[in-house]
Design an enzyme around this catalytic site. Structure first.
Site, mmCIF file in Angstrom:
data_model
loop_
_atom_site.group_PDB
_atom_site.id
_atom_site.type_symbol
_atom_site.label_atom_id
_atom_site.label_comp_id
_atom_site.label_asym_id
_atom_site.label_seq_id
_atom_site.Cartn_x
_atom_site.Cartn_y
_atom_site.Cartn_z
ATOM 1 N N HIS A 158 -90.695 -3.571 -19.136
ATOM 2 C CA HIS A 158 -90.843 -2.824 -20.456
ATOM 3 C C HIS A 158 -89.080 -1.832 -21.229
ATOM 4 O O HIS A 158 -88.994 -0.805 -20.723
ATOM 5 C CB HIS A 158 -91.016 -1.608 -20.137
ATOM 6 C CG HIS A 158 -92.584 -0.889 -21.087
ATOM 7 N ND1 HIS A 158 -91.551 -0.223 -22.303
ATOM 8 C CD2 HIS A 158 -93.359 -0.310 -21.274
ATOM 9 C CE1 HIS A 158 -92.349 0.810 -23.311
ATOM 10 N NE2 HIS A 158 -93.758 0.603 -22.537
ATOM 11 N N GLU A 262 -90.187 -6.326 -25.286
ATOM 12 C CA GLU A 262 -90.447 -6.083 -23.830
ATOM 13 C C GLU A 262 -91.079 -7.233 -23.242
ATOM 14 O O GLU A 262 -91.229 -8.034 -23.873
ATOM 15 C CB GLU A 262 -91.475 -5.422 -23.364
ATOM 16 C CG GLU A 262 -91.094 -3.977 -24.273
ATOM 17 C CD GLU A 262 -92.733 -2.446 -24.009
ATOM 18 O OE1 GLU A 262 -93.531 -2.725 -23.355
ATOM 19 O OE2 GLU A 262 -92.529 -2.193 -24.647
#
Length: 306
Positions: A158, A262
């Site tokens: 992330h 991500e």
């Protein structure tokens, strides 16, 4: 390393460092020539309990608690974005300088009472980081040590990139891809733009994306190359003003200075049979606009060797 130590620092020299917080094995800083490449909120909490807001949190085994219930079988509750970013990881190999001058470290996480309370499977994660002069390599391994039980999971790095103004960023490698738009009731659309820009609340899971993305106008007007292997999906996220106000550990005025691009395996699950492993990797590389060979893609470097 003392048990109380919460961070591990990789130091390549020339003010190029990478700092990993063992809470979630979260990469909380990556400096190249003393320039920070990652965004961490000024409101981030470092209490060893809450997930760290920013840097590169490690998402496993699920992206959202109930978004894709068919994928998780026995999973009935648990924190959004999984428990891996809430666990304290072990240092399997402390930072070590390689013959090349690069520095590597390996972190690991195994099932424990906390994880089994939510997800009753044995597992082992390994996370190998290599800090090069102008690159940061991530090699991820997921292992199923069971002799009889199969499990499925999602996986996502992330990554919060630091940018001077998100509205000036452009992202390549998404043209023609379908995406799940979480801002529009998970409807599926197709991306028609050659480069993707962000000018509003954005939360998209792009499917079957290219193995390389270029993000323009990151720190100091540079570009960021994202290369990935065995991560078929790319999530693009920015909360914008209204959603930023709803996030307690995120400043209301911070959204222009970050963009999340991500690498992950999230739109469909990885199904891991007993005794087998899944491996994936990515390389991050900032570079100036004048650097030649922007299309270079060294797949050999991306193959994880864990």
């Amino acid at each position: 390393m003392a048990a109380a130590t919460s961070v591990v620092v990789l130091d390549r020299g020339n003010n190029t460092t990478c700092t990993i917080n063992l809470h979630g094995a979260t990469v909380v800083s990556w400096r190249v020539n003393n320039q920070e490449q990652l965004f961490v909120s000024k409101q981030a909490v470092f209490d060893g309990k809450k997930a760290i807001r920013g840097g590169i949190p490690f998402v496993f085994p699920n992206l959202y608690p109930l978004s894709y219930p068919a994928q998780f079988g026995a999973w009935t509750f648990g924190p959004g974005h999984g428990f891996a970013r809430l666990c304290r990881w072990s240092v399997e190999k402390p930072p070590e300088r390689m013959a090349s001058g690069d520095v590597e470290a390996i972190f690991s996480l195994m099932d424990n009472e906390f994880t089994r309370s939510m997800w009753n499977y044995p597992f082992r994660l390994t996370y190998r980081l290599i800090l090069r002069e102008k690159e940061l390599h991530f090699n991820v391994g997921v292992y199923n040590p069971s002799k009889e039980h199969t499990f499925s999971f999602n996986l996502l790095l992330h990554t919060y990139f630091k940018v001077p103004d998100v509205r000036r960023c452009q992202i390549t490698g998404l043209h023609g891809c379908t995406f799940i738009d979480k801002t529009r009731d998970n409807q599926i659309f197709q991306e028609g733009r050659d480069v993707v820009t962000v000018n509003e609340w954005t939360d998209r899971i792009y499917q079957n994306t290219q193995p390389e993305h270029i993000i323009t106008n990151v720190v100091s007007g540079r570009k960021m190359r994202v290369q990935k292997y065995n991560f078929p999906d790319t999530v693009v996220w920015n909360p914008w003003l209204d959603k930023a106000r709803d996030i307690p550990d995120f400043g209301d005025d911070e959204f222009p200075n970050m963009i999340c691009v991500e690498s992950g395996h999230v739109s469909s699950p990885v199904i891991l049979l007993p005794g087998t492993a899944f491996e994936a990797s990515q390389i991050l590389q900032p570079f100036s606009s004048w650097v030649k060979n922007e299309k270079q893609f060294n797949k050999k470097n991306l193959n994880p060797r864990l």
